[in-house]
Design an enzyme around this catalytic site. Structure first.
Site, PDB file in Angstrom:
ATOM      1  N   ARG A 266       0.855  -1.190   0.000  1.00 21.99           N
ATOM      2  CA  ARG A 266       0.000   0.000   0.000  1.00 21.99           C
ATOM      3  C   ARG A 266       0.891   1.239   0.000  1.00 21.99           C
ATOM      4  O   ARG A 266       1.555   1.541   0.991  1.00 21.99           O
ATOM      5  CB  ARG A 266      -0.925  -0.020   1.224  1.00 21.99           C
ATOM      6  CG  ARG A 266      -1.585   1.305   1.533  1.00 21.99           C
ATOM      7  CD  ARG A 266      -2.583   1.181   2.660  1.00 21.99           C
ATOM      8  NE  ARG A 266      -2.064   0.572   3.875  1.00 21.99           N
ATOM      9  CZ  ARG A 266      -1.332   1.222   4.780  1.00 21.99           C
ATOM     10  NH1 ARG A 266      -1.002   2.484   4.614  1.00 21.99           N
ATOM     11  NH2 ARG A 266      -0.916   0.597   5.877  1.00 21.99           N
ATOM     12  N   HIS A 270      -2.987   4.323   5.306  1.00 23.79           N
ATOM     13  CA  HIS A 270      -4.126   3.410   5.477  1.00 23.79           C
ATOM     14  C   HIS A 270      -5.432   4.087   5.048  1.00 23.79           C
ATOM     15  O   HIS A 270      -6.229   3.515   4.308  1.00 23.79           O
ATOM     16  CB  HIS A 270      -4.208   2.970   6.934  1.00 23.79           C
ATOM     17  CG  HIS A 270      -5.391   2.114   7.250  1.00 23.79           C
ATOM     18  ND1 HIS A 270      -5.528   0.821   6.798  1.00 23.79           N
ATOM     19  CD2 HIS A 270      -6.506   2.378   7.977  1.00 23.79           C
ATOM     20  CE1 HIS A 270      -6.662   0.315   7.226  1.00 23.79           C
ATOM     21  NE2 HIS A 270      -7.282   1.239   7.943  1.00 23.79           N
ATOM     22  N   TYR A 279       5.217   4.657  11.095  1.00 22.44           N
ATOM     23  CA  TYR A 279       5.533   3.239  11.227  1.00 22.44           C
ATOM     24  C   TYR A 279       6.272   2.648  10.022  1.00 22.44           C
ATOM     25  O   TYR A 279       6.567   1.451  10.016  1.00 22.44           O
ATOM     26  CB  TYR A 279       4.264   2.422  11.494  1.00 22.44           C
ATOM     27  CG  TYR A 279       3.144   2.611  10.483  1.00 22.44           C
ATOM     28  CD1 TYR A 279       3.109   1.865   9.311  1.00 22.44           C
ATOM     29  CD2 TYR A 279       2.117   3.514  10.712  1.00 22.44           C
ATOM     30  CE1 TYR A 279       2.085   2.021   8.393  1.00 22.44           C
ATOM     31  CE2 TYR A 279       1.087   3.681   9.807  1.00 22.44           C
ATOM     32  CZ  TYR A 279       1.074   2.935   8.644  1.00 22.44           C
ATOM     33  OH  TYR A 279       0.057   3.105   7.727  1.00 22.44           O
TER      34      TYR A 279
END
Length: 365
Positions: A266, A270, A279
């Site tokens: 991805r 998100h 992260y």
């Protein structure tokens, strides 16, 4: 069981080796677009490959437009699938006319590729109170926001279709995070027991929001989980549209269950509410950008003489026209009817709600 009872006999089972995935992901094209020699997969026909490219370009432009509309306040939230186009487009193109798709909230590109109007596709993410499209018209289940609930829907549907004698398979899309949910385990177990014609396509993009895969499972791969349920499993390069199409096409035609893990990434956060820099590193993202599924297929088609600059320009213009239509549809303000609050909640409306609805009508008048 008492000591005097004979143990219940177990059904004969074949060697579990046929259930295991390959050690390396199956692929037909390398990241630079050159063919993989000796692949056990059959390369899709030229016209299929060109259509895969066209749909991925249009799908990516739709995705970026939806992201922009979210920033403008036209959508409540939007989970981008940029970088995962091969896992969105190839499975849909592999579906047979009577097969059904069971998507997640991240699979809007797959819905659009299935032929659903983009405005209807985005109704859920716009904050509408109902599903924007007719599932029976498009053979697409409602987009699943709770993780993994669509896995059970797909297995139940596929099992019912078999009981009715229908030649129909179900394709369920899910992410790596959904494999940590109990619903997925139950679905795989019943799919194996019933030998239901359902294909589980796990888009392993590395993170369940911010949780990396190694914090979710100690399994060698997610595909290895299939052996515990008696479900044949496949590990595939999820950024290779040709390979994803080939494995999904073959799985849909087996007449039984298959677990496919597609390794992808991805590129965007998100959702628009997520800060992915907390992260993961920019170097990690850059490494996956070099494995871009659209560029990979484009390089192969160009080398084969199946794609030239004129065709690329035509597809790019088609994508821009499509994006303009999405903007126009989403920029229309819809005046909500407060009476809709009482619709489609109960088959027979309770007395206290009928009284409230009548009060609202009087106040509105």
């Amino acid at each position: 069981m008492t000591r005097t009872q004979a143990p219940r006999s177990s059904p004969s089972r074949t060697s579990p080796s046929h259930l295991l995935p390959t050690e390396e992901p199956l692929a037909l094209l390398r990241p630079d677009g050159t063919p993989v020699e000796g692949s056990p997969l059959v390369m899709p026909a030229d016209d299929v490959l060109v259509e895969l490219y066209r749909r991925m370009v249009v799908g990516r432009r739709f995705d970026t437009q939806a992201t922009a509309l979210t920033r403008q306040g036209r959508l409540a939230v939007y989970p981008s699938s940029r970088g995962q186009e091969a896992c969105e487009i190839a499975p849909v193109l592999a579906l047979r006319p009577d097969d059904w798709l069971f998507p997640t909230y991240r699979d809007s590109v797959a819905l659009v590729s299935r032929g659903i109007d983009p405005a209807q596709t985005l109704t859920l993410l716009q904050g509408g109170w109902h599903l924007g499209y007719d599932p029976y018209e498009h053979r697409v289940g409602p987009q699943c926001t709770p993780l993994a609930t669509n896995t059970l829907h797909a297995v139940g549907f596929a099992h019912a279709a078999r009981l009715k004698g229908e030649d129909t398979a179900a394709l369920v899309l899910l992410g790596d995070g959904a494999t940590s949910e109990g619903d997925t385990h139950e679905a795989l177990n019943f799919a194996g027991v019933w030998q239901a014609p359902v294909v589980f396509l796990v888009q392993n993009n590395g993170y369940a929001i911010s949780v990396p895969l190694d914090k979710q499972t100690a399994a060698p791969t997610l595909a290895h989980k299939g052996i515990g349920y008696g479900v044949p499993s496949v590990l595939v390069d999820g950024n290779d549209a040709a390979a994803v199409y080939a494995v999904v096409r073959d799985a849909l035609r087996t007449g039984g269950p298959t677990l496919i893990e597609a390794l992808t990434y991805r590129i965007e956060a998100h959702t628009n509410a997520d800060d992915a820099t907390r992260y993961r590193t920019s170097d990690e993202v850059a490494a996956w950008l070099a494995r871009d599924p659209v560029d990979r297929l484009s390089a192969y088609l160009t080398a084969r003489g199946l794609l030239d600059e004129r065709t690329k320009d035509d597809v790019a213009r088609e994508a821009e026209t499509f994006a303009a239509a999405v903007r126009a549809a989403l920029n229309v303000d819809v005046e909500p009817d407060p009476a809709d609050l009482f619709e489609h909640v109960y088959a027979t409306m309770p007395a206290h709600l009928r009284a409230q609805a009548e009060f609202l009508r009087e106040e509105s008048a």
